[in-house]
Design a protein around this motif. Structure first.
Motif, short mmCIF file in Angstrom:
data_model
loop_
_atom_site.label_atom_id
_atom_site.label_comp_id
_atom_site.label_asym_id
_atom_site.label_seq_id
_atom_site.Cartn_x
_atom_site.Cartn_y
_atom_site.Cartn_z
N LEU A 72 0.78 -1.21 -0.03
CA LEU A 72 -0.02 0.04 0.25
C LEU A 72 0.98 1.16 0.07
CD1 LEU A 72 -2.64 -1.08 2.65
CD2 LEU A 72 -2.86 -1.08 0.12
N ASP A 73 2.10 0.99 -0.58
CA ASP A 73 3.12 2.36 -0.41
C ASP A 73 2.85 3.24 -1.60
OD1 ASP A 73 3.90 -0.14 -2.03
OD2 ASP A 73 5.41 1.48 -2.96
N SER A 97 4.82 2.21 3.34
CA SER A 97 5.97 3.62 3.29
C SER A 97 5.31 4.38 2.42
CB SER A 97 6.98 2.90 3.01
OG SER A 97 7.02 2.19 1.61
N HIS A 98 5.86 5.60 2.48
CA HIS A 98 5.48 6.70 1.50
C HIS A 98 4.13 7.11 1.69
CE1 HIS A 98 9.60 5.50 0.27
NE2 HIS A 98 9.82 6.81 0.04
N ASN A 99 3.40 7.01 2.57
CA ASN A 99 2.17 7.68 2.58
C ASN A 99 2.08 9.11 3.46
OD1 ASN A 99 -0.51 5.79 1.74
ND2 ASN A 99 1.36 4.39 2.39
N SER A 122 8.02 3.54 6.97
CA SER A 122 8.93 4.55 6.69
C SER A 122 8.51 5.67 5.70
CB SER A 122 10.38 4.00 6.05
OG SER A 122 10.12 3.44 4.80
N SER A 123 9.04 6.81 5.67
CA SER A 123 8.89 7.95 4.97
C SER A 123 7.18 8.38 4.94
CB SER A 123 9.01 7.65 3.46
OG SER A 123 10.37 7.39 3.50
N ASN A 124 6.90 8.46 6.53
CA ASN A 124 5.34 8.88 6.59
C ASN A 124 5.43 10.25 7.43
OD1 ASN A 124 3.24 7.05 5.82
ND2 ASN A 124 4.44 5.72 6.37
#
Length: 260
Positions: A72-73, A97-99, A122-124
Motif C-alpha cells: 500500500l506504499d 511506506s511513503h504515505n 518509513s517515510s510517513n
C-alpha cells in the motif's frame, strides 16, 4: 452419431460454457471490487496484492483474505484505524511506506501477530506513537524517515519494537525539548541520556514545587488567622478597660475563657 450421443455432447458443451461464463463473471466481479490500479498476483509462490501509487486515502476493503504480501506504499493514507487488517490472517509482509500516516490507532495490527514478519512505516508523517500500537507484534519494523519528536514515548516505543536491519540510523530527531538533539539519530541521543529518567525527575520536581506552594499557603493562612484573632482580642481588652470595673471584670473573664 446416434441422437442420444449428440444430445449428451450438446449438454456437456452447454454445461462447460455455463461454468466458463460463471467463472468469468466471478473474476470480473472481483476485479471490479478492487480500487483502480490495485491487482492481485503471485510472486515467488506467495499471493500478493499491490496497491502502490494509486492515490488511496484509506486502507482498501475487499483485499483477498489469503494475501501474503500487501503493498500500500506511495499513497495518501493519513491514519491506520483499529482492526484495519483483521481479515488478513496469513499476511507476512505489509508495506505502508511513503504515505501521509500521522496516527496509528491501538489495535490497528490486531490479528497479524502470529504471521507478520515485515512492517514498513518509513517515510510517513509520524511524530509520536504509543508502544501499544505494536502490542504483541513480532515483525521487523521500519520507522525511518519520519518527523519524530524525541521524548520518553519514542524511547519506550524503540525499546518495544524489533527494528528492521539498517533502519535505526533513519530514526532522526525532527524536534526535541533540547535543541542540540535535533537532526541527530535517536539511538545516538539515548546512548548519552535517558529521556524517561529526565521526565521522571521533572515530574518529581514539579510535584515538590506544588506541595511546597500548598504548604506555604496553609502556613500563611494560619499566621494570618492567629494575628487576626490576636488583634481582635487586643481591641476587645482595650474596650473592656474603658468599662466600669464590675462589668469589666465579668467581661474580661468571658473574653479570657473565649480566647483559651
Amino acid at each position: 452419431m446416434p441422437a442420444a450421443g449428440r444430445v449428451l455432447l450438446r449438454s456437456v458443451t452447454m454445461w462447460l460454457l455455463l461454468q466458463s461464463l460463471l467463472l468469468l463473471a466471478s473474476c470480473l466481479r472481483s476485479a471490479a471490487a478492487f480500487p483502480k490500479g490495485c491487482y492481485p498476483s503471485e510472486e515467488e509462490g506467495l499471493k500478493t496484492f499491490r496497491c502502490s501509487n494509486t492515490q488511496l486515502t484509506e486502507v482498501p476493503r475487499d483485499i483477498p483474505n489469503d494475501t501474503n504480501k500487501l503493498y500500500l506504499d506511495s499513497n495518501r493514507i493519513p491514519i491506520l484505524p483499529r482492526d484495519a487488517f483483521r481479515d488478513l490472517p496469513l499476511l507476512l509482509e505489509l508495506d505502508l511506506s511513503h504515505n501521509a500516516i500521522t496516527s496509528v490507532e491501538s489495535g490497528a495490527f490486531r490479528g497479524l501477530a502470529e504471521h507478520l514478519h515485515s512492517l514498513d512505516l518509513s517515510s510517513n508523517r509520524l511524530v509520536s506513537l504509543s508502544k501499544d500500537a505494536f502490542s504483541n507484534l513480532k515483525a521487523k519494523v521500519n520507522l525511518s524517515n519520519n518527523p519524530w519528536l524525541c521524548d520518553c514515548q519514542l524511547q519506550e516505543l524503540i525499546r518495544t519494537v524489533d527494528l528492521a536491519a539498517g533502519s535505526s540510523a533513519g530514526i532522526v530527531c525532527d524536534s526535541s525539548a533540547q535543541e542540540e538533539h535535533v537532526g541527530k539519530a535517536f539511538l545516538q541521543v539515548i546512548a548519552d541520556m535517558d529521556f524517561c529518567n529526565v521526565y521522571k525527575k521533572t515530574t518529581d520536581i514539579a510535584m515538590l514545587v506544588t506541595m511546597f506552594g500548598w504548604f506555604a499557603m496553609v502556613i500563611s493562612y494560619l499566621v494570618y488567622y492567629v494575628r487576626q484573632n490576636q488583634e481582635d482580642a487586643r481591641r476587645h481588652l482595650e474596650y473592656l478597660k474603658s468599662l466600669p470595673s464590675k462589668q469589666r471584670r465579668s467581661e474580661e473573664s468571658s473574653t479570657i475563657s473565649t480566647v483559651v
